[in-house]
Design an enzyme around this catalytic site. Structure first.
Site, mmCIF file in Angstrom:
data_model
loop_
_atom_site.group_PDB
_atom_site.id
_atom_site.type_symbol
_atom_site.label_atom_id
_atom_site.label_comp_id
_atom_site.label_asym_id
_atom_site.label_seq_id
_atom_site.Cartn_x
_atom_site.Cartn_y
_atom_site.Cartn_z
ATOM 1 N N ASP A 45 0.772 -1.100 0.063
ATOM 2 C CA ASP A 45 -0.013 -0.145 0.076
ATOM 3 C C ASP A 45 1.000 1.380 0.033
ATOM 4 O O ASP A 45 2.285 1.225 0.417
ATOM 5 C CB ASP A 45 -0.884 0.088 1.279
ATOM 6 C CG ASP A 45 -1.912 -1.068 1.122
ATOM 7 O OD1 ASP A 45 -2.396 -1.620 0.213
ATOM 8 O OD2 ASP A 45 -2.342 -1.289 2.456
ATOM 9 N N TYR A 73 6.160 -8.564 8.658
ATOM 10 C CA TYR A 73 5.746 -7.168 8.738
ATOM 11 C C TYR A 73 6.109 -6.500 10.209
ATOM 12 O O TYR A 73 5.997 -7.366 11.151
ATOM 13 C CB TYR A 73 4.477 -6.854 8.370
ATOM 14 C CG TYR A 73 4.169 -7.186 6.910
ATOM 15 C CD1 TYR A 73 4.378 -6.198 5.752
ATOM 16 C CD2 TYR A 73 3.526 -8.354 6.518
ATOM 17 C CE1 TYR A 73 3.620 -6.477 4.664
ATOM 18 C CE2 TYR A 73 3.213 -8.840 5.442
ATOM 19 C CZ TYR A 73 3.414 -7.655 4.151
ATOM 20 O OH TYR A 73 3.080 -8.049 3.004
ATOM 21 N N ASP A 87 -6.767 1.447 7.602
ATOM 22 C CA ASP A 87 -5.736 2.169 8.077
ATOM 23 C C ASP A 87 -5.851 3.623 8.459
ATOM 24 O O ASP A 87 -6.750 4.107 8.345
ATOM 25 C CB ASP A 87 -4.439 1.719 7.129
ATOM 26 C CG ASP A 87 -4.887 2.322 5.598
ATOM 27 O OD1 ASP A 87 -5.936 3.310 5.526
ATOM 28 O OD2 ASP A 87 -4.342 1.668 4.628
ATOM 29 N N ARG A 179 -3.926 -4.890 7.757
ATOM 30 C CA ARG A 179 -4.913 -3.894 7.951
ATOM 31 C C ARG A 179 -6.100 -4.722 8.630
ATOM 32 O O ARG A 179 -6.687 -4.276 9.697
ATOM 33 C CB ARG A 179 -5.363 -3.197 6.832
ATOM 34 C CG ARG A 179 -4.468 -2.203 6.391
ATOM 35 C CD ARG A 179 -4.809 -1.503 4.981
ATOM 36 N NE ARG A 179 -4.900 -2.029 3.872
ATOM 37 C CZ ARG A 179 -5.825 -1.974 2.670
ATOM 38 N NH1 ARG A 179 -6.859 -1.604 2.869
ATOM 39 N NH2 ARG A 179 -5.750 -2.768 1.652
#
Length: 241
Positions: A45, A73, A87, A179
């Site tokens: 993203d 992540y 988000d 997310r």
């Protein structure tokens, strides 16, 4: 007789900056290297930073293989606020008070999402339904039914808890939405949550140790960028093939 030089082939690891789409990075790479045949493995993203794998020339044939590997992540969850994109870039949908959760309660909530389970992809995503990306529908205020997707969390670690923020690391399968992970944990805790920061630190056997920054990609010399590229032989060696 064809004396045209062969197009370089290999993998270029990028440490993507915030506010760049994955397609933006590919476009910059094509201009910097003068090579059209470039793809990326695993969309990041615009809000996210970190590892983006570019496949160049013959290495584009490895895209599916490299995309199928597990990812790692680092993220920050903010409790008490849900957004329409799950988000920090989305519009706030609901705000609630955040209880004084203990570290154990936070850990218990994360621990519910270990192993195999299903996620419903967010509306703001690149998944296509009848050829139209969900995010384009979301921009028009549409909400459509999305099929759950099988995903897996291999492991996680909570790095910092300073409510309403929680920093974490998660190792997960391909197709995993961090997310949605954060959103679902927030729902379980009863106060809601959204993702405020995300950084991909690993994909398969590749990490950021040999990555080129977005700025280096934009302004670096072509020969330096090509020298940073992993050859097909190196890629196979790193993967243990």
């Amino acid at each position: 007789m064809n004396d045209k030089p062969e197009t370089p082939s290999g993998v270029l690891l990028i440490d993507k900056a915030q506010d760049f789409t994955s397609h933006d990075v590919v476009a910059v790479a094509r201009g910097a290297l003068g090579i059209r045949k470039i793809g990326h493995c695993g969309t990041l993203d615009p809000m996210a930073t970190g590892l983006l794998i570019l496949v160049i020339g013959k290495a584009t044939k490895l895209s599916d293989l490299l995309m199928s590997e597990e990812k790692e992540y680092e993220g920050t969850m903010v409790l008490g606020k849900t957004t329409n994109s799950q988000d920090a870039q989305g519009e706030v949908e609901e705000e609630k008070d955040v209880p004084d959760f203990s570290a154990e309660q936070i850990d218990d909530a994360f621990n519910e999402y270990v192993g195999d389970f299903e996620q419903i992809p967010p509306m703001v995503s690149a998944i296509k339904i009848k050829g139209v990306p969900l995010y384009k529908m979301a921009r028009k205020g549409k909400v459509v039914e999305r099929k759950p997707r099988a995903v897996k969390v291999y492991d996680y670690q909570i790095k910092r808890t300073e409510l309403p923020e929680v920093d974490f690391v998660v190792q997960c399968s391909k197709g995993f939405y961090v997310r949605t992970y954060v959103h679902d944990i927030g729902q379980d805790l009863g106060c809601g949550a959204h993702l405020s920061a995300l950084r991909r630190t690993r994909s398969g056997k590749f990490d950021l140790s040999r990555a080129v920054t977005t700025e280096q990609l934009k302004h670096g010399k072509r020969e330096d960028l090509l020298a940073s590229m992993l050859t097909l032989e190196e890629v196979l060696e790193i993967r243990g093939v």
